[in-house]
Every structure is written in structure tokens, then in C-alpha cells.
Write an enzyme that holds these catalytic residues in place. Sequence first.
Site, mmCIF file in Angstrom:
data_model
loop_
_atom_site.group_PDB
_atom_site.id
_atom_site.type_symbol
_atom_site.label_atom_id
_atom_site.label_comp_id
_atom_site.label_asym_id
_atom_site.label_seq_id
_atom_site.Cartn_x
_atom_site.Cartn_y
_atom_site.Cartn_z
ATOM 1 N N THR A 167 0.811 -1.213 0.000
ATOM 2 C CA THR A 167 0.000 0.000 0.000
ATOM 3 C C THR A 167 0.843 1.261 0.000
ATOM 4 O OG1 THR A 167 -0.126 -0.106 2.398
ATOM 5 C CG2 THR A 167 -1.941 -1.068 1.170
ATOM 6 N N TYR B 238 4.771 3.178 1.050
ATOM 7 C CA TYR B 238 6.122 3.133 1.588
ATOM 8 C C TYR B 238 6.237 2.206 2.778
ATOM 9 C CZ TYR B 238 7.389 6.739 -1.608
ATOM 10 O OH TYR B 238 7.655 7.415 -2.744
ATOM 11 N N SER C 23 3.556 6.682 11.889
ATOM 12 C CA SER C 23 2.778 6.336 10.709
ATOM 13 C C SER C 23 3.469 6.903 9.496
ATOM 14 C CB SER C 23 1.374 6.907 10.808
ATOM 15 O OG SER C 23 1.416 8.306 10.628
ATOM 16 N N LYS C 24 3.015 6.480 8.318
ATOM 17 C CA LYS C 24 3.708 7.012 7.150
ATOM 18 C C LYS C 24 3.183 8.387 6.776
ATOM 19 C CE LYS C 24 1.776 2.857 5.185
ATOM 20 N NZ LYS C 24 1.919 1.781 4.257
ATOM 21 N N ARG C 25 2.157 8.800 7.468
ATOM 22 C CA ARG C 25 1.608 10.129 7.216
ATOM 23 C C ARG C 25 2.556 11.218 7.702
ATOM 24 N NH1 ARG C 25 -1.275 10.427 4.246
ATOM 25 N NH2 ARG C 25 -3.113 9.301 3.622
#
Length: 475
Positions: free
Chosen positions: A12, A14, A249-251
Amino acid sequence: MKIRTRFAPSPTGYMHIGNLRTALYEYLIAKAKGGDFLLRIEDTDQKRYVEGATDIIYDTLKMVGINWDEGPDIGGDFGPYIQSERKDLYAPYAHKLVELGGAHYCFCAEREKEYDAEGNEVICKFEDPCKRIPLEEARKRIAAGEPYTIRQTINKTGKSKYEDKVYGIIEIDYDELDEGVLLKTDGFPTYNFANVIDDHLMGITHVVRGSEYLPSTPKYNLMYDTFGWERPVYVHLPPVMKDAQHKLSKRNGDASFQDLLAKGYLPEAIINYIALLGWNPGTEQEIFSIKELEQIFSIDRLNKSPAIFDIVKLTWMNGVYIRNLPAEEFYRLAEPHLADMPANVDKRALAAALQPRIETFGQIAEQVAFVKALPDYAPELFVNKKMKTDIEVARKALPLIKEVLTDQTEWNNDALFAALKSLAEANGMKNGQILYPARIAFSGQETTPGGATELAVVLGKDECLRRIDTAIAKL
RNA sequence: GGUCCCAUCGUCUAAUGGUUAGGACAUCACCCUUUCACGGUGGUAAUAUGGGUUCGAAUCCCGUUGGGAUCACCA
């Protein structure tokens, strides 16, 4: 029995640090005992599939030295290793589970979340009415073409119990468990189901995953039990946090492996650092290669409280790895960051000065900015109490330095240092009173990659003399 | 909200009933020094809280507080 673990990411996007750590621990748990580590791509959610995401997964694992024994690209005896290619395999097991009483056909519409007046999610238990539909009737409706899902059936009395290797005994009332969908309307399995089937079929002995699965594990066990399969050993891992409140998180800029690489962190340092985020060797050693970790890793030294990702300590560790690099290797890695240096600059000399002074390769740019263009600095830079220099001293020193350098023919560090040192002596000044002003004149920076004579070698004679003139003009 | 989980320096952690509660990062001071670094030495700094159990508790038990997770046809 040979240990088999798997890393089962969904493609989904990185790879974030928490993910990588999970993969690392899965790998180490297997390797520490001579077992197999496999890679399985969980792409059952067609809506979230991101193009190229599997390549990121492959590249990342290879780069850090996590090698898989079986996987989509190299195959193995338990393939295919991509869930979408296994699609047809799940439905028969789901129907079988219905027959065994562990699941039932459900004709309910997809559930939508409900929110109260303040916008908070309303949590209500779902009691599936389809549970009471007689099997024969359900089969008729399916035959008639009605869309359906297969939902897990749970007898809501009693307590479930299992042992987790890091959290210990976990007991949960069956009443708390949700009768989740196993097979979706589109015929794809949900994660919960595909996971159990694949883990069993692939002979996974140790299921290693995030602690968020702790409460739903009894549902998995129910399926293993109903099928008559042996439950795996569970190893749940605490989350990696960004701060005390938030999971990484990747955010919004939270560190992903790719981000760290781009900032000039070394894969070896990253893997070393995250290995220690939630695990410790029980000794005071902190620097480990992945090969060493394979030798000494053990499940019992896994920690159960969340760990905050500390970029400062990672940065320190990266500095250790950088300093330990052979000069050649350091130069190879630093060279791209020196691409815009003027042609006459001795990049090797510059790199040598840089190696003990940077902790990430990304820091090179600011350190060497002065080489290309002398910044417009304030004369106050010449003042340094410890070196016993001030503007007066600089006024006296700079012309003397210019004189010596103009006559200097041998332009290397030792010769320059000897020349300037004897200049100080001859004038009854301290070394620092000559060298400090020289360094400032050459760089216009308070901190520099090296001392005055090292900078002189990098800049070359002409440029040095020019910069001394600039400095004298400022005073 | 129900349930589950967690709790040692600011951070990562050690100490599995008996330690002056140890190490590392960060921070501060000093030393070294050709600035800044590197390196060296030293310092500041923690058992969330209240009750038990015990000769003895960071460690075992209970409560409190704080935090996290979970309750999807996402994984």
C-alpha cells in the site's frame, strides 16, 4: 521442528520503520534457530493496491540484508506467495468452515459506521441475524444468485485463552469477539481469513505481528481449532511510537525507510538502531551487524512496552557507522554530495576532513557551502575568547599570514601548518591567534570541516590569498 | 463506552525479592586541540501513585492515575 516465520505486508505504499522492525524480528526469530523466513504479499484489498509498492518492499529488505528463503520472486514449495494469486484457494476452506460449524452464510448489507451528534463513532455490538438461517435455505439463496459473505460463527459463552511469547497469557471473553466477515462479496478473503489459511498452508510456526492483533487472536485460534489445525506460536510486538501519544505512521513526515535513506542514513545503521527498539541483547554492546544479530537474537529479550523512535540516537549511531567506514567507501558515498564543488577542489581531502564531522551524508551540503562561495560574514566572527583572538589580533595576523602564504611553494597540510606555526612563534603569538583568523578568513563560517590549513589545501593558494584580502578589507 | 495491553533518568533500556537502581543517546562541565568535530574524564537525571504481602519490593497482589490498542466486506 524447524521454525518458519513470514513477513506479510500489504503493498500500500512506503515501508515505515515499524513495518521494517517487524520484518527484522520475524527474520531474526527464524534465523537465530536456523529456520526459514518467507515473504508473502497480502494484496486482498484491491482498492488499496499501490503500483510499485512490492518493489519498494523487495528493495528495502535486500538493502538491509533481510533475505527471504521463499517468496513471490524466488518461489518455494508453498507458493504462490501473492494472495491475489491464491484467490481460488480460500473459498473452499470457507465453505468447509461453514460445514464444520465455524462459520455461516450472511446476506446482510455492508455495515456502515454510525456517528453521534458530536461526530464520535458509535460502537454497538453486531448480532448477525443470518446466523439463524438454516443452512439449506442459505444454500438455496446462494444458488439463486443472491450476493453473500461468509461470516465467522462464534459461540458467545466462556473465555478464550492463549499464550503470547511476549505478553504472556491472554484471556478474553468470547462475548467480546466480533463475528467478522471471512469471505467478502467479491469472493476475496479478508485479512483475518487469508492469514489463517496461508499461515497454516505455508507451515508458519511463529506468527509475529503487531500488538494490535492481541485482542483478535482468539478468533484466529477458533478457526485453527475448528479445522483441527495446530495453533502457531504467537509473538506480538509493541508499537513503535512517534511520541508518547502517537504511533509512527507514514503520514506527515514520520520517518520512512526511504526518507531516512534520502537524508543520508546508512541501511546498516538503521537496521542496527531499530533492532534495539524493543529488544536488547542483555549486554552493553550496542553496535551490531545483522549477521551478529542472527547469532544472538532471542524472543525472551523482546520488550512489551511501546518504544519511541528517537531520531537523535539514530543519528548518533549513523555517525558511528560513518566514522567506521573505510576512507574509500566514505569517499564513494560522499562524492555525490560534493558534485557541485569547483573543479579545482581536492574532493578527497575535503572528504577526509568531513568523515569525522558528519553524522548523516545530508549534512555535507551545509558544511561545504563556503567552498563554492564565501559567505558575507560579520567581522565579529574573528572574536574568540578561548583562542585569545579579536579584531585587533586579526588585523595584525592576516597581513602576516598573507605574506607567508604568498611565499609558500609547498601547498600541503604539513608544510602549511609548519609555516604558520613558525610565523606565530616569530611574532610571539599563540598558534590559535594565527590559525583562528586564517580559518575564518578562508571560510567565513564559525564551524568548518577542518582547521585552517586543511581548508587552505581544499581552496588552493590563489583563492586563499583572495579571501585574506576580503577579510582585511572587512576590518 | 466495553474489553485487552502497557508504565525505571527527557529518550532507548539493564536489574527475573537483597545493587550506592547499571549502560547508551541527549544535556552540562572539564581535558585534549588548529575552530568545529572526533576522542577522554566527570556531573545532572528515573522506579507514575496509594495500599498490601515479605525480614526485605522497581520486581509479587489489589486499587488509582496516565497512556496505547481494539470493537470494518482495511490489513
